[in-house]
Design an enzyme around this catalytic site. Structure first.
Site, PDB file in Angstrom:
ATOM      1  N   ASP A 138      32.836  32.036  48.105  1.00 42.54           N
ATOM      2  CA  ASP A 138      32.282  32.472  49.388  1.00 42.54           C
ATOM      3  C   ASP A 138      33.331  33.397  49.997  1.00 42.54           C
ATOM      4  O   ASP A 138      34.291  32.935  50.604  1.00 42.54           O
ATOM      5  CB  ASP A 138      32.016  31.270  50.296  1.00 42.54           C
ATOM      6  CG  ASP A 138      31.525  31.688  51.671  1.00 42.54           C
ATOM      7  OD1 ASP A 138      30.763  32.672  51.757  1.00 42.54           O
ATOM      8  OD2 ASP A 138      31.909  31.035  52.654  1.00 42.54           O
ATOM      9  N   GLU A 164      28.744  34.951  46.584  1.00 38.72           N
ATOM     10  CA  GLU A 164      27.741  35.291  47.592  1.00 38.72           C
ATOM     11  C   GLU A 164      27.769  36.789  47.858  1.00 38.72           C
ATOM     12  O   GLU A 164      28.827  37.398  47.948  1.00 38.72           O
ATOM     13  CB  GLU A 164      28.005  34.518  48.885  1.00 38.72           C
ATOM     14  CG  GLU A 164      26.913  34.694  49.906  1.00 38.72           C
ATOM     15  CD  GLU A 164      27.074  33.786  51.108  1.00 38.72           C
ATOM     16  OE1 GLU A 164      26.516  34.136  52.157  1.00 38.72           O
ATOM     17  OE2 GLU A 164      27.742  32.739  50.993  1.00 38.72           O
ATOM     18  N   ASP A 170      33.141  26.819  54.507  1.00 35.81           N
ATOM     19  CA  ASP A 170      33.446  27.755  53.416  1.00 35.81           C
ATOM     20  C   ASP A 170      33.438  27.059  52.059  1.00 35.81           C
ATOM     21  O   ASP A 170      32.972  27.613  51.068  1.00 35.81           O
ATOM     22  CB  ASP A 170      34.754  28.518  53.659  1.00 35.81           C
ATOM     23  CG  ASP A 170      35.929  27.633  54.011  1.00 35.81           C
ATOM     24  OD1 ASP A 170      35.842  26.401  53.857  1.00 35.81           O
ATOM     25  OD2 ASP A 170      36.953  28.186  54.446  1.00 35.81           O
TER      26      ASP A 170
END
Length: 173
Positions: free
Chosen positions: A8, A69, A141
């Site tokens: 992420d 992501e 996160d």
């Protein structure tokens, strides 16, 4: 057994999560942590910390695939650019190790993990904890990094059942 590193990306904190997935698609937790990048004096040094941190994790945990992501459009253009640069640094760190990278949008990740593309962050955190049988609450996160890894594990399992690559199963080239 395949080991997947989920990322992420962030310019101040990057979440990383590592899972194992077996031939049936069952996932198990290996590791998660934030890479905190605020100790560096300037942005290029933070990106250096990101690259070195991911290299260390890859050496220690030896993932075979990476899921990251995709960048979303932020309201602040400067933030969006920095996020894109952090994402690029993360991708560079893992492709230098010849790891395949698979990209997923936030809505795709939420759909795969929660069942709804517009799910709230807390719902993602909760479902990731349930799926991986974690006893402690995850930071956002770390949950997002594990969620992108789980998403890729699901796509991989579907692709294997259909005799396709993960990219083909997700409709990507």
């Amino acid at each position: 057994m395949t080991r997947i590193l989920g990322i992420d990306p962030g310019s101040q904190r990057t979440g990383v999560g590592i899972i194992d997935v077996d031939a049936t698609g069952r996932v198990s937790h290996v590791h998660h942590q934030p890479l905190v990048l605020l100790g560096a004096d300037d942005f290029p040094q933070r990106m250096k910390l990101l690259v070195l941190g991911l290299a260390d994790l890859c050496r220690e945990y030896e993932p075979q695939e990476v899921a990251i992501e995709r960048v979303f459009m932020a309201r602040n253009p400067d933030s969006a650019l920095k996020l894109g640069q952090a994402r690029g640094a993360a991708i560079s760190a893992v492709v230098l190790r010849d790891l395949p990278v698979h990209e997923y949008a936030a809505s795709e990740i939420k759909l795969a993990v929660v069942g709804r593309g517009g799910a709230e962050k807390q719902q993602v955190q909760h479902m990731v904890g349930l799926m991986l049988n974690l006893k402690t609450k995850l930071q956002a996160d770390a949950a997002d990094a594990l969620a992108v890894a789980i998403t890729h594990a699901h796509v991989r399992a579907t692709a294997n059942r259909l005799g396709l690559s993960a990219r083909q199963a997700w409709g990507r080239k």
